[in-house]
Design a protein around this motif. Sequence first.
Motif, PDB file in Angstrom:
ATOM      1  N   PRO A 112      -9.054  48.083  23.636  1.00  0.00           N
ATOM      2  CA  PRO A 112     -10.286  48.207  22.838  1.00  0.00           C
ATOM      3  C   PRO A 112     -10.169  47.434  21.526  1.00  0.00           C
ATOM      4  O   PRO A 112      -9.072  47.309  20.963  1.00  0.00           O
ATOM      5  CB  PRO A 112     -10.392  49.709  22.580  1.00  0.00           C
ATOM      6  N   ARG A 113     -11.285  46.945  21.018  1.00  0.00           N
ATOM      7  CA  ARG A 113     -11.224  45.995  19.905  1.00  0.00           C
ATOM      8  C   ARG A 113     -10.762  46.608  18.588  1.00  0.00           C
ATOM      9  O   ARG A 113     -10.362  45.899  17.686  1.00  0.00           O
ATOM     10  CB  ARG A 113     -12.584  45.300  19.744  1.00  0.00           C
ATOM     11  N   GLN A 157      -4.603  47.945  18.094  1.00  0.00           N
ATOM     12  CA  GLN A 157      -3.575  46.928  17.826  1.00  0.00           C
ATOM     13  C   GLN A 157      -3.707  46.330  16.412  1.00  0.00           C
ATOM     14  O   GLN A 157      -4.633  46.622  15.678  1.00  0.00           O
ATOM     15  CB  GLN A 157      -3.573  45.827  18.889  1.00  0.00           C
ATOM     16  N   LEU A 158      -2.722  45.505  16.043  1.00  0.00           N
ATOM     17  CA  LEU A 158      -2.713  44.923  14.693  1.00  0.00           C
ATOM     18  C   LEU A 158      -3.799  43.860  14.588  1.00  0.00           C
ATOM     19  O   LEU A 158      -3.946  43.037  15.484  1.00  0.00           O
ATOM     20  CB  LEU A 158      -1.344  44.283  14.407  1.00  0.00           C
ATOM     21  N   PRO A 159      -4.557  43.838  13.486  1.00  0.00           N
ATOM     22  CA  PRO A 159      -5.701  42.925  13.409  1.00  0.00           C
ATOM     23  C   PRO A 159      -5.351  41.519  12.917  1.00  0.00           C
ATOM     24  O   PRO A 159      -5.394  41.239  11.727  1.00  0.00           O
ATOM     25  CB  PRO A 159      -6.651  43.632  12.433  1.00  0.00           C
ATOM     26  N   THR A 160      -5.030  40.638  13.836  1.00  0.00           N
ATOM     27  CA  THR A 160      -4.991  39.203  13.496  1.00  0.00           C
ATOM     28  C   THR A 160      -6.413  38.663  13.553  1.00  0.00           C
ATOM     29  O   THR A 160      -7.323  39.342  14.031  1.00  0.00           O
ATOM     30  CB  THR A 160      -4.138  38.426  14.508  1.00  0.00           C
ATOM     31  N   PHE A 161      -6.622  37.428  13.083  1.00  0.00           N
ATOM     32  CA  PHE A 161      -7.973  36.855  13.121  1.00  0.00           C
ATOM     33  C   PHE A 161      -8.425  36.682  14.575  1.00  0.00           C
ATOM     34  O   PHE A 161      -7.752  36.021  15.375  1.00  0.00           O
ATOM     35  CB  PHE A 161      -8.011  35.501  12.405  1.00  0.00           C
ATOM     36  N   GLU A 174     -12.449  42.820  10.230  1.00  0.00           N
ATOM     37  CA  GLU A 174     -13.790  42.714  10.817  1.00  0.00           C
ATOM     38  C   GLU A 174     -13.814  41.760  12.002  1.00  0.00           C
ATOM     39  O   GLU A 174     -14.638  41.892  12.912  1.00  0.00           O
ATOM     40  CB  GLU A 174     -14.798  42.253   9.759  1.00  0.00           C
ATOM     41  N   SER A 175     -12.916  40.771  12.005  1.00  0.00           N
ATOM     42  CA  SER A 175     -12.974  39.712  13.014  1.00  0.00           C
ATOM     43  C   SER A 175     -12.597  40.189  14.412  1.00  0.00           C
ATOM     44  O   SER A 175     -12.849  39.483  15.392  1.00  0.00           O
ATOM     45  CB  SER A 175     -12.048  38.556  12.618  1.00  0.00           C
ATOM     46  N   VAL A 176     -11.995  41.386  14.520  1.00  0.00           N
ATOM     47  CA  VAL A 176     -11.593  41.861  15.850  1.00  0.00           C
ATOM     48  C   VAL A 176     -12.807  42.086  16.761  1.00  0.00           C
ATOM     49  O   VAL A 176     -12.673  42.164  17.979  1.00  0.00           O
ATOM     50  CB  VAL A 176     -10.753  43.155  15.772  1.00  0.00           C
ATOM     51  N   LEU A 177     -13.988  42.180  16.150  1.00  0.00           N
ATOM     52  CA  LEU A 177     -15.214  42.393  16.928  1.00  0.00           C
ATOM     53  C   LEU A 177     -15.647  41.131  17.684  1.00  0.00           C
ATOM     54  O   LEU A 177     -16.422  41.201  18.635  1.00  0.00           O
ATOM     55  CB  LEU A 177     -16.324  42.827  15.963  1.00  0.00           C
ATOM     56  N   LEU A 178     -15.149  39.968  17.267  1.00  0.00           N
ATOM     57  CA  LEU A 178     -15.707  38.687  17.719  1.00  0.00           C
ATOM     58  C   LEU A 178     -14.919  38.141  18.902  1.00  0.00           C
ATOM     59  O   LEU A 178     -13.694  38.084  18.871  1.00  0.00           O
ATOM     60  CB  LEU A 178     -15.690  37.681  16.558  1.00  0.00           C
TER      61      LEU A 178
END
Length: 316
Positions: free
Chosen positions: A12-13, A16-20, A61-65
């Motif tokens: 799921p988005r 995990q760790l949020p990379t770009f 925020e970029s994990v949504l894309l």
Amino acid sequence: MSAERIDAVSSPRYAQLPTFMRLPHQPDPEGYDVVVVGAPYDGGTSYRPGARFGPRAVRAESVLLHGTGVDRPQGTFDLIRAVDAGDIDLSPYDMGAAMALATSRLAELAERNDALLMIGGDHSLSLAALRAAHARYGPLAVLHLDAHSDTYPPVYGGTFHHGTPFRHALEEGLVAPGALVQVGIRGHTPAVDSLAWAREQGVSIVTADQVMEDGIRLVLDLLQAKTAGLPLYVSVDVDVADPAFAPGTGTPAPGGLSSREVLALIRGVGALRPVGFDVVEVCPAHDVAGITALFAAEIGAELLYQYARSHKGKQA
Ligand code: MN
Ligand code: MN
């Protein structure tokens, strides 16, 4: 972390760790099409500090894309190989040291990979990114989206503040003659003639009012005319958008572009020859509901897609 982008079907988005854009973290990248790199720094801000927390908020925020979407026959990451190199550890105390380290780290990354997307941080560091792109590609065309011209002289004893990057870039010969196009310029400046120096250097200044009057198509026609054939660097200060669309920034200026207008401008970049990018000046402490960080993430995602379209896509 895995060498592959995290798959939204199996993870799921929000996990995990949020990379770009959930790209693989690769601190020592070589041979990639685009490397994303964070520049957490706000030692060059003149008003509200806090852009040092920009990269973290933008990544979150970029994990949504996804990189796929409407009107995209191929997804970004079907066309290019990209990674997130993490952040540059910049001094919060010493402007000169921060600029020197940013310059050397970005130059090293640009030498070993085709293009960089720098996530700021304040706008001062775009000078370091322009130096890196110039070292790789020679004199650059530049599309600079901003409320401010950022061609001001040093003040308060600070040589590399966030109002100076394009003055230094012009003085250092990083920009091809007549090939700097600034869009969205408006609002209050310290002197009535504070754009005169830039215009004398051959900078094309398209004010926010002119964008409204002329429309996006005419601005893109001007960009094409000024930059055709040249390697194009794109620098986006989120304050180019109206504070209604980008409240989380250091020097907001009412009367700006909508987020839709900014993205429409960026969608013209793929028809040109983009070689480097930054999106800067996200200040999360002044943001509301992540509006500005998500906007910056979307700008970064669109720039990656435009790079892919320009260099690897089958359609123009
Ligand atoms: Mn600005
Ligand atoms: Mn700026």
